[in-house]
Write a protein that holds these residues in place. Structure first.
Motif, short mmCIF file in Angstrom:
data_model
loop_
_atom_site.label_atom_id
_atom_site.label_comp_id
_atom_site.label_asym_id
_atom_site.label_seq_id
_atom_site.Cartn_x
_atom_site.Cartn_y
_atom_site.Cartn_z
N LYS A 84 0.86 -1.19 0.00
CA LYS A 84 0.00 0.00 0.00
C LYS A 84 0.90 1.25 0.00
N ILE A 85 0.70 2.15 -0.97
CA ILE A 85 1.48 3.40 -1.03
C ILE A 85 0.86 4.41 -0.06
N ILE A 86 1.70 4.91 0.88
CA ILE A 86 1.18 5.81 1.91
C ILE A 86 1.65 7.26 1.75
N ASP A 87 2.62 7.51 0.83
CA ASP A 87 3.11 8.87 0.66
C ASP A 87 4.01 8.92 -0.57
N SER A 88 4.46 10.12 -0.91
CA SER A 88 5.37 10.30 -2.04
C SER A 88 6.41 11.36 -1.68
N ILE A 89 7.68 11.12 -2.06
CA ILE A 89 8.77 12.04 -1.74
C ILE A 89 9.49 12.42 -3.04
N GLY A 90 9.52 13.71 -3.34
CA GLY A 90 10.30 14.19 -4.48
C GLY A 90 11.68 14.64 -4.03
N ALA A 91 12.58 14.90 -5.00
CA ALA A 91 13.91 15.41 -4.68
C ALA A 91 13.79 16.73 -3.93
N GLY A 92 14.54 16.90 -2.86
CA GLY A 92 14.49 18.12 -2.07
C GLY A 92 13.37 18.13 -1.05
N ASP A 93 12.63 17.03 -0.96
CA ASP A 93 11.50 16.94 -0.02
C ASP A 93 11.76 15.77 0.93
N PHE A 94 10.89 15.60 1.92
CA PHE A 94 11.01 14.45 2.83
C PHE A 94 9.59 14.08 3.28
N SER A 95 9.49 12.90 3.89
CA SER A 95 8.21 12.44 4.43
C SER A 95 8.34 12.26 5.94
N ASP A 96 7.29 12.67 6.66
CA ASP A 96 7.30 12.46 8.11
C ASP A 96 6.56 11.18 8.51
N LYS A 97 6.23 10.39 7.51
CA LYS A 97 5.55 9.14 7.79
C LYS A 97 6.56 8.00 7.95
#
Length: 411
Positions: A84-97
């Motif tokens: 299950k995909i719960i988030d998406s991270i692009g270059a220069g970004d981050f996820s707090d999940k």
């Protein structure tokens, strides 16, 4: 050989003696701090200590999905696994999940690995429908992940002083956090072309007894090929004119070079000037071509005096000046000598070191037959020197010879 030639050679300095005198008077450039944008092909005057880790976090090595590697074990084309995909991270970004079992986060190359994940599966081995991810291959923990500090650790010395800065070193210096860097200043070299017979290049017929001044272009290019800044001036063959030019250059420049007026005979105007206002280190060296070469010190500045013959002047520069200019800037220099098989017999003379223009490849070396000191075309035809030591009387065809390629000499 005849006694007269042996007697003449005995009056000349050996090459090793002349080079030692230059080395004993080696000068070194001051240090300046410059923008990293201008640091390509300069020499570091400081150690580079990293201000940052690089990469500063565990990052994805490719586009795909961050997962728990162990969850993928056993996945294959015949036995795919669902996530299950719960988030998406692009270059220069981050996820707090945090990625849990059976979960995935879409991730771009270079983006930080999210908490909980320890591997990235390439998107080529997956299919996606909405938030449903199906994988068809397994990945091991750490796969497709560039770990924190993989390249550089904060506080680590990553480059030494005296390192030559190429494009690769530039990237490393930037990654370490430097926007400016300390380097050795480029030496400022004044080249004084002497001779009443010289004229500028022209397409029209020149006056009798005149000759086009080609040395100004070749020597300037050689100086710039050695990482330095060059300025050209001209002086007639009069003592006073040459004296004024050398004294003025000694106040404003780091190194002085002259061409012409160095023949080993009475009344050599350039060496007479150096002797009157400074100290002569040597004049006349047992080499071919270019035996009239000289060197001296005026107001603490090295003065190289080269022949007016173009090929001799170019060879003299390579033999005497190039190493001096490199080492002024903190960069070691020595001839990179390789062995090649001579395709022709090469005569020489005991007591003299020959630098013979040659065409060489990976196996053979063949000297250029038309070797006069004024024949510039011979340097264009050649790509290397064959060096014959003063203790050798030449080589026979198929002998191994010492070769230095021209392209190994440049900055």
């Amino acid at each position: 050989m005849g006694g007269s030639l042996s007697l003449f050679l005995s009056k000349l300095d050996s090459l090793s003696s002349a080079l030692k005198l230059i080395n004993d008077n080696q000068k070194f450039s001051d240090v300046e701090e410059i923008s990293i944008y201008d640091a390509h092909k300069r020499v570091l005057a400081e150690d580079i200590i990293a201000f940052h880790d690089s990469p500063p976090f565990d990052k994805s090595a490719m586009d795909g999905f961050a997962v728990v590697g162990e969850d993928t074990f056993g996945a294959s084309q015949s036995q795919p696994k669902d996530f299950k995909i719960i988030d998406s991270i692009g270059a220069g970004d981050f996820s707090d999940k945090t990625v849990g079992n059976g979960e995935a986060i879409t991730i771009a190359t270079g983006a930080p690995i999210p908490d909980g994940a320890n591997a990235v599966i390439m998107k080529e081995y997956t299919t996606v429908e909405g938030d449903d991810l199906t994988i068809y291959s397994q990945v091991t923990p750490g796969e497709n992940v560039s770990p924190k500090s993989e390249d550089i650790c904060k506080g680590q010395k990553i480059l030494d002083k005296n390192t030559f800065i190429r494009y690769s070193e530039l990237g490393l210096i930037a990654s370490a956090g430097y926007s400016t860097v300390k380097v050795f200043k480029k030496p400022r070299v004044k080249v004084i072309i002497t001779g009443n017979e010289l004229v500028e290049p022209t397409k029209v017929e020149i006056d009798r007894a005149k000759i086009i001044n080609s040395n100004q272009f070749t020597i300037k290019a050689l100086v710039e090929d050695s990482g330095c800044v060059c300025e050209i001036s001209h002086a007639g063959d009069s003592f006073d004119e040459v004296k004024e030019a050398i004294l003025e250059a000694s106040r404003d420049f780091d190194v002085i070079m002259t061409t012409g007026g160095t023949a080993i005979s009475k009344g050599d105007v350039v060496l007479d000037v150096v002797d009157s206002v400074g100290d002569i280190l040597f004049h006349g060296v047992a080499i071919r071509p270019g035996k009239p070469a000289g060197a001296g010190i005026v107001n603490g500045k090295m003065v190289f005096t080269f022949s007016g013959q173009p090929v001799a002047a170019m060879s003299q520069f390579d033999i005497f000046a190039r190493k001096f200019l490199f080492e002024m800037q903190g960069r070691a220099f020595d001839f990179h000598i390789v062995k090649r098989t001579s395709q022709l017999k090469i005569p020489s003379q005991l007591g003299r070191t020959d630098f013979i223009r040659a065409v060489s490849d990976d196996v053979h070396a063949k000297h250029v037959l038309n070797r006069g000191s004024g024949i510039i075309r011979s340097m264009v035809e050649a790509n290397s020197y064959i060096i014959i030591d003063e203790n050798d009387e030449g080589y026979q065809k198929n002998d191994l010879v010492d070769v230095v390629f021209f392209n190994s000499l440049v900055w």
